[in-house]
Scaffold this active site. Sequence first.
Site, short mmCIF file in Angstrom:
data_model
loop_
_atom_site.label_atom_id
_atom_site.label_comp_id
_atom_site.label_asym_id
_atom_site.label_seq_id
_atom_site.Cartn_x
_atom_site.Cartn_y
_atom_site.Cartn_z
N HIS A 129 -2.40 -2.51 4.75
CA HIS A 129 -3.50 -3.06 3.95
C HIS A 129 -4.27 -4.03 4.85
O HIS A 129 -3.67 -4.65 5.74
CB HIS A 129 -2.88 -3.79 2.76
CG HIS A 129 -3.83 -4.25 1.72
ND1 HIS A 129 -4.59 -5.39 1.85
CD2 HIS A 129 -4.13 -3.75 0.50
CE1 HIS A 129 -5.31 -5.56 0.75
NE2 HIS A 129 -5.05 -4.58 -0.08
N ASP A 206 5.47 -6.87 4.10
CA ASP A 206 4.51 -6.95 3.00
C ASP A 206 5.13 -6.17 1.83
O ASP A 206 5.19 -4.95 1.86
CB ASP A 206 3.19 -6.34 3.47
CG ASP A 206 2.20 -6.11 2.34
OD1 ASP A 206 2.56 -6.31 1.16
OD2 ASP A 206 1.06 -5.73 2.64
N GLN A 209 3.74 -3.68 -2.72
CA GLN A 209 3.92 -2.45 -3.50
C GLN A 209 5.38 -2.13 -3.78
O GLN A 209 5.68 -1.09 -4.35
CB GLN A 209 3.26 -1.27 -2.77
CG GLN A 209 1.76 -1.38 -2.65
CD GLN A 209 1.05 -1.36 -4.00
OE1 GLN A 209 1.56 -0.85 -4.99
NE2 GLN A 209 -0.14 -1.94 -4.06
N LYS A 232 1.43 -7.62 -9.20
CA LYS A 232 1.81 -6.22 -9.00
C LYS A 232 3.17 -5.95 -9.65
O LYS A 232 3.72 -4.87 -9.53
CB LYS A 232 1.93 -5.89 -7.51
CG LYS A 232 0.72 -6.31 -6.69
CD LYS A 232 -0.08 -5.14 -6.22
CE LYS A 232 -1.09 -5.61 -5.19
NZ LYS A 232 -2.31 -4.85 -5.25
N CYS A 370 -8.60 -0.73 0.69
CA CYS A 370 -8.34 -1.78 1.69
C CYS A 370 -7.48 -1.28 2.84
O CYS A 370 -6.65 -2.02 3.39
CB CYS A 370 -7.69 -3.02 1.06
SG CYS A 370 -8.72 -3.80 -0.15
N1 PMP Z 1 -0.63 -5.46 0.79
C1 PMP Z 1 -0.60 -4.37 0.02
C2 PMP Z 1 0.22 -3.20 0.46
C3 PMP Z 1 -1.31 -4.35 -1.18
O1 PMP Z 1 -1.27 -3.27 -1.97
C4 PMP Z 1 -2.06 -5.49 -1.56
C5 PMP Z 1 -2.87 -5.49 -2.84
N2 PMP Z 1 -3.64 -4.35 -3.04
C6 PMP Z 1 -2.04 -6.60 -0.73
C7 PMP Z 1 -1.33 -6.55 0.45
C8 PMP Z 1 -2.78 -7.84 -1.09
O2 PMP Z 1 -2.19 -8.41 -2.20
P1 PMP Z 1 -2.93 -9.53 -3.07
O3 PMP Z 1 -4.31 -9.02 -3.31
O4 PMP Z 1 -2.10 -9.62 -4.27
O5 PMP Z 1 -2.94 -10.77 -2.28
#
Ligand code: PMP
Length: 412
Positions: A129, A206, A209, A232, A370
């Site tokens: 991401h 990270d 997910q 999430k 993203c």
């Molecule tokens: N890493 C991953 C794999 C994600 O799916 C997301 C959220 N889409 C993020 C980081 C960022 O998380 P947040 O927007 O909750 O800070």
Amino acid sequence: MNTPAAIELNLEKIRKQFPVLHQQVNGNPLVYLDNAATNQKPKRVIDALTRYYEHDNANIHRGIHTLAERATKAYEETRHTMQRFINAKHVEEIIFTRGVTESINLGSSSYGRAFVKAGDEIIISGMEHHSNIVPWQLICEEKGAIIKVIPLSEVGELDLDAYQKLLSGKTKVVAVNHASNSLGSINPIKEIIDLAHQVGAVVLIDGAQSSAHLPIDVQALDCDFYCISSHKMYGPTGTGILYGKKELLEKMPPYMGGGEMIKDVTFEKTTYNDLPYKFEAGTPNIADVVALNEAILFINELGKENIANHEAELLSYAAKKLSSIPSVRLIGTAREKVSVQLFVIDGIHHFDIGQMLDTRGIAVRTGHHCTQPLMERYGIEGTVRASFSVYNTKEEIDLLAEGVERIVKFLK
Ligand code: PMP
């Protein structure tokens, strides 16, 4: 950790706990399949927010009055629940943040400022991401360090041989996701962590997910950092955690300065507070942290394994249904996946598909999710993404497939 025995989930009972699901969107019952972006909140989480503001609202840690004590106790209780949820050794290894994005930025800038120098290397993967790319680019720009990228196969699995070749004495950090928000691939993080440790690198995972779907045991994994977003995992937006090994966090400089993170301040010099407060400057997102406790209890009571089994069934059902529609192409078909499915329809733009599904009350995500470098890897600009949660049903996937089928018939 509370792990109830494998059970068949009672979907009707579960769905009743989510008020938002029971509404019409564009004249149709809502089918919410955008869970990888954020999932919905059970009533007990929403009630916890209301209860906090109606009964306990006060600033924490600093007050001696009853409300301040109650608010502090509730806030700190979530820290303990989260400690058990990920099996951290020490409660002070749990640092509250705004979510994974802030957790990674905290980790990268604090660790990076102290320990990364010119010529060092930071390894990330080709399915990260943007939140796990850009913070590392920032520290590399500042320090003159270099980013290296683990490539992935066509189905969406990391190439571990290539990873081993990237590792060297120059590697300072390895930062990868536990599960990809685009491909859904579950990465072999234990192997990735062990290999990184052999060259003396630290590893940040990270977990955006994975937290609602996969078991997490930070001690067994031996990861150095693990990042989680509350929203999430059925919790409120605007909070999450950075887990870090105590001995590392103790050596790292503060990320932000302000109230709460200090022991003593003079105009000449400030001494910093102990963990975890050294990294929690200012008034935190108290109410949302308090309500996050309920989200963790919700997951624990259902049992992550039961949630994962249900979602795996939904995923394979969806993959089968979608791939049987002419012109639909699935992207991300790794052997081990969380419940996320990307697809494209050749000749129809993903935005159009998303919009047309919305007219039928079906919420999916469209775009690059993203993960622009990942889209480039597949030679596409974006996709449709359907992602499933514990409250989704096969009937909803039938509606999705029916909607997609009609779009194909109508536009091709
Ligand atoms: N890493 C991953 C794999 C994600 O799916 C997301 C959220 N889409 C993020 C980081 C960022 O998380 P947040 O927007 O909750 O800070």
